[in-house]
Design a protein around this motif. Structure first.
Motif, PDB file in Angstrom:
ATOM      1  N   ASP A 312    -142.981  65.264  -3.905  1.00 41.81           N
ATOM      2  CA  ASP A 312    -141.864  65.676  -3.062  1.00 41.81           C
ATOM      3  C   ASP A 312    -140.650  64.784  -3.289  1.00 41.81           C
ATOM      4  O   ASP A 312    -139.520  65.165  -2.977  1.00 41.81           O
ATOM      5  CB  ASP A 312    -142.269  65.612  -1.583  1.00 41.81           C
ATOM      6  N   ILE A 313    -140.896  63.586  -3.808  1.00 47.58           N
ATOM      7  CA  ILE A 313    -139.817  62.628  -4.037  1.00 47.58           C
ATOM      8  C   ILE A 313    -139.318  62.702  -5.473  1.00 47.58           C
ATOM      9  O   ILE A 313    -138.119  62.658  -5.727  1.00 47.58           O
ATOM     10  CB  ILE A 313    -140.311  61.194  -3.720  1.00 47.58           C
ATOM     11  N   ILE A 314    -140.269  62.827  -6.417  1.00 45.19           N
ATOM     12  CA  ILE A 314    -139.943  62.860  -7.845  1.00 45.19           C
ATOM     13  C   ILE A 314    -140.347  64.218  -8.409  1.00 45.19           C
ATOM     14  O   ILE A 314    -141.540  64.515  -8.525  1.00 45.19           O
ATOM     15  CB  ILE A 314    -140.673  61.724  -8.590  1.00 45.19           C
ATOM     16  N   LYS A 315    -139.390  65.021  -8.742  1.00 44.05           N
ATOM     17  CA  LYS A 315    -139.663  66.399  -9.166  1.00 44.05           C
ATOM     18  C   LYS A 315    -140.347  66.467 -10.520  1.00 44.05           C
ATOM     19  O   LYS A 315    -141.157  67.365 -10.771  1.00 44.05           O
ATOM     20  CB  LYS A 315    -138.355  67.203  -9.207  1.00 44.05           C
ATOM     21  N   ASP A 316    -140.029  65.549 -11.417  1.00 48.68           N
ATOM     22  CA  ASP A 316    -140.641  65.584 -12.752  1.00 48.68           C
ATOM     23  C   ASP A 316    -141.712  64.508 -12.888  1.00 48.68           C
ATOM     24  O   ASP A 316    -141.853  63.865 -13.919  1.00 48.68           O
ATOM     25  CB  ASP A 316    -139.589  65.418 -13.844  1.00 48.68           C
ATOM     26  N   LEU A 317    -142.484  64.327 -11.813  1.00 48.88           N
ATOM     27  CA  LEU A 317    -143.547  63.321 -11.809  1.00 48.88           C
ATOM     28  C   LEU A 317    -144.573  63.609 -12.889  1.00 48.88           C
ATOM     29  O   LEU A 317    -145.003  64.742 -13.090  1.00 48.88           O
ATOM     30  CB  LEU A 317    -144.235  63.295 -10.437  1.00 48.88           C
ATOM     31  N   GLU A 318    -144.962  62.568 -13.612  1.00 50.25           N
ATOM     32  CA  GLU A 318    -146.002  62.667 -14.632  1.00 50.25           C
ATOM     33  C   GLU A 318    -146.901  61.447 -14.502  1.00 50.25           C
ATOM     34  O   GLU A 318    -146.750  60.644 -13.566  1.00 50.25           O
ATOM     35  CB  GLU A 318    -145.367  62.732 -16.022  1.00 50.25           C
ATOM     36  N   ASP A 319    -147.860  61.283 -15.391  1.00 48.52           N
ATOM     37  CA  ASP A 319    -148.710  60.100 -15.361  1.00 48.52           C
ATOM     38  C   ASP A 319    -147.830  58.865 -15.408  1.00 48.52           C
ATOM     39  O   ASP A 319    -146.933  58.748 -16.258  1.00 48.52           O
ATOM     40  CB  ASP A 319    -149.673  60.094 -16.550  1.00 48.52           C
ATOM     41  N   CYS A 320    -148.065  57.936 -14.477  1.00 50.58           N
ATOM     42  CA  CYS A 320    -147.126  56.844 -14.306  1.00 50.58           C
ATOM     43  C   CYS A 320    -147.824  55.548 -13.906  1.00 50.58           C
ATOM     44  O   CYS A 320    -149.020  55.520 -13.606  1.00 50.58           O
ATOM     45  CB  CYS A 320    -146.087  57.211 -13.245  1.00 50.58           C
ATOM     46  N   LEU A 321    -147.042  54.494 -13.906  1.00 48.23           N
ATOM     47  CA  LEU A 321    -147.466  53.174 -13.447  1.00 48.23           C
ATOM     48  C   LEU A 321    -146.648  52.838 -12.217  1.00 48.23           C
ATOM     49  O   LEU A 321    -145.419  52.935 -12.227  1.00 48.23           O
ATOM     50  CB  LEU A 321    -147.242  52.133 -14.551  1.00 48.23           C
ATOM     51  N   MET A 322    -147.305  52.445 -11.122  1.00 53.18           N
ATOM     52  CA  MET A 322    -146.601  52.093  -9.898  1.00 53.18           C
ATOM     53  C   MET A 322    -146.490  50.577  -9.794  1.00 53.18           C
ATOM     54  O   MET A 322    -147.475  49.856  -9.969  1.00 53.18           O
ATOM     55  CB  MET A 322    -147.335  52.659  -8.676  1.00 53.18           C
ATOM     56  N   VAL A 323    -145.279  50.096  -9.525  1.00 53.60           N
ATOM     57  CA  VAL A 323    -145.043  48.657  -9.466  1.00 53.60           C
ATOM     58  C   VAL A 323    -144.246  48.325  -8.213  1.00 53.60           C
ATOM     59  O   VAL A 323    -143.614  49.202  -7.606  1.00 53.60           O
ATOM     60  CB  VAL A 323    -144.279  48.164 -10.716  1.00 53.60           C
TER      61      VAL A 323
END
Length: 544
Positions: A312-323
């Motif tokens: 809902d926050i990032i429209k083009d969300l993909e596999d990611c690293l959260m920091v």
């Protein structure tokens, strides 16, 4: 399963789980390496032996327990070519203070190596604040970064800062000599302290087109990736061996200026850029799924909780690293909860702070409080034991033992002012507990009298109840006891690492309870004198 190169670091991490349980059991004073009745009197609970107290607290620090994975060992396990980064010192002082520069450079190096290891291009920086870490990750490493902060002021400030930096760039970049990928000339900015020209011998046609057009190279391109096109050029042009590797990297990444510390969207291409560079940039944009404005650093405003839906926050969300760099209070544990609950988040690197702002499940709470996700405890064991630290202990955990050890002592006078003020308020206003806070006003006051007047006004109390004479009488009465306050605060400083260890191990134990987490560890990232909250919680999910 983790790759073979991770086995050595993972071996140390596997020792943590049993140690966490032993640590927590020992803190309950049932069994300990020291005879605790010699430290505290069983009847009065008063401190009997300062030396024994210091030894016990020291024993239960992260470093003494041996539960910390060395940063260099982790970087090696992530197959980072340390020689390519050794000695590099990007001058970010123009936009960051020394402390922040130290933190950003150290953490971004680890984040980049984790992203390379996992094959990730997208980074989510929670609690991004002014965007220093996000900007650095996008600038130096070409990563697609979303900086999320709850403050719209911070988000707006980051965008405005980018606008000003873009103007600064437009005024100055025409005066700098650039190089293309094929190796022309580069003049380092004066501000970086490297005013010299890098000369790359050989003309542009001497480099085969395949060295830059290779699909494998361009697919994984990063400014300092070990298998970059720079390495290919270096092998094919033997006379480049005398050129410092860091300058080679700058030659290759001519689009970026480390001095300017700009997000990529602040740079406007010029006609002097070569065709091959444009191809590389287009490939990077396509692979990173960047937003419509071609930016690889996007500041966003959103209040993050454990239940936040990233899509809902990032429209083009993909596999990611959260920091997260020094995420305050509950944001640090909630970052770990998001990591374990969202399939898109493949890794996490979180450095928490502000332990005093943590919510505690088993602390006495107002009846109307109906919270589900608490900041502490997180792991099953401490939940079953109904562990509670309390605000005073968590405040102590925020103290900096290493700074005190090198002479940067506890601000005794400001604490003394606060203690005497509390007695005045108790005696003349009948207040023992108050929801309002005085805040950091000590530095704004010229004397104790000024401090009391300003504090009473801020708390909304009638100043006429206490005269100047009464205030100064309290000051003179308690002044001889300032040494007692300093001694008490020194004991709190000694205990600080012990309490911080409990909070950090609670988070680590929580991660080790998750079935889909392949590896997790505590990593000492920063110099504790420069940055007291120096431990990162790092974890990776299983690769199916």
């Amino acid at each position: 399963m983790l790759k073979p190169g991770f086995a050595e670091a993972d071996s140390l991490s596997n020792k943590c789980k049993g140690a966490i349980r032993r640590y927590c059991q020992n803190l309950k004073l049932k069994s300990c390496f020291i005879d605790l009745p010699r430290v505290f009197c069983e009847r009065s609970q008063k401190l009997l032996s300062t030396e024994a107290f210091v030894l016990a607290a020291r024993h239960y620090s992260v470093q003494s327990l041996g539960l910390c994975t060395p940063r260099e060992q982790l970087l090696t396990a992530l197959r980072l070519n340390k020689e390519q980064r050794t000695g590099e010192n990007v001058k970010g002082i123009e936009f960051m203070n020394t402390k922040k520069s130290h933190e950003v450079q150290a953490m971004s190096e680890l984040i980049c190596s984790i992203a390379d290891y996992c094959g990730l291009k997208q980074i989510i920086d929670v609690g991004s604040g002014k965007g220093y870490l996000s900007s650095f990750l996008s600038l130096k490493y070409g990563l697609n970064v979303y900086g999320i902060d709850s403050s719209n002021t911070n988000t707006h400030g980051a965008k405005e800062r980018n606008r000003k930096l873009k103007k600064h760039w437009n005024l100055n970049h025409h005066h700098r000599t650039r190089v293309d990928v094929n190796g022309l000339a580069l003049k380092m900015p004066k501000e970086m302290g490297a005013q010299k020209e890098v000369e790359c011998k050989g003309d542009t046609e001497s480099v085969p087109k395949s060295s830059l057009g290779n699909q494998e190279i361009s697919a994984d391109i990063l400014p300092e990736f070990p298998e970059s096109a720079v390495s290919t050029i270096r092998k094919q042009q033997g006379d480049l061996h005398a050129q410092p590797l860091e300058e080679e990297k700058l030659c290759f990444e001519n689009t970026f200026s480390l001095m300017d510390f700009l997000p990529i969207d602040a740079i406007e291409p010029t006609s002097s850029q070569v065709h091959n560079t444009e191809i590389v940039r287009k490939q990077r944009r396509n692979m990173a799924s960047k937003p419509s404005d071609s930016s690889i650093y996007s500041p966003l405003t959103s209040f993050i909780t454990a239940d936040s839906e990233l899509r809902d926050i990032i429209k083009d969300l993909e596999d990611c690293l959260m920091v997260g760099l020094h995420t305050c209070g509950d944001l640090a544990p909630n970052t770990l909860r998001i990591f374990t609950s969202k399939s898109e988040v493949k890794g996490v690197c979180s450095v928490g702070c502000c332990y005093h702002l943590l919510s505690e499940e088993f602390e006495k709470q107002p009846k109307e409080c109906a919270q589900e996700n608490w900041g502490f405890p997180m792991c099953r064991y401490l939940k079953e034991e109904r562990w509670c630290c309390g605000r005073n202990a968590r405040m102590s955990a925020c103290l900096a033992l290493e700074r005190v050890a090198v002479g940067q002592g506890v601000p005794t006078e400001s604490l003394f002012y606060r203690a005497v003020l509390q007695n005045i308020i108790k005696d003349y206003y009948g207040i023992t507990k108050c929801d309002r806070h005085v805040g950091k006003i000590y530095s704004k006051c010229s004397s104790f009298l000024d401090y009391v007047r300003m504090s009473l006004k801020k708390l909304g109390l009638d100043e006429s109840k206490v005269s100047e004479e009464i205030i100064m009488d309290y000051y003179e009465k308690y002044k001889p006891r300032m040494n007692e306050l300093e001694a008490f605060n020194m004991l709190k400083v000694v205990l600080a690492p012990c309490i911080e260890t409990l909070i950090l191990l609670d988070r680590l134990c929580y991660l080790k309870e998750q079935e889909d987490v392949a590896w997790s560890a505590l990593v000492k990232l920063f110099d504790p004198v420069q940055s007291p909250r120096c431990y990162a919680v790092v974890a990776l999910k299983k690769q199916w």
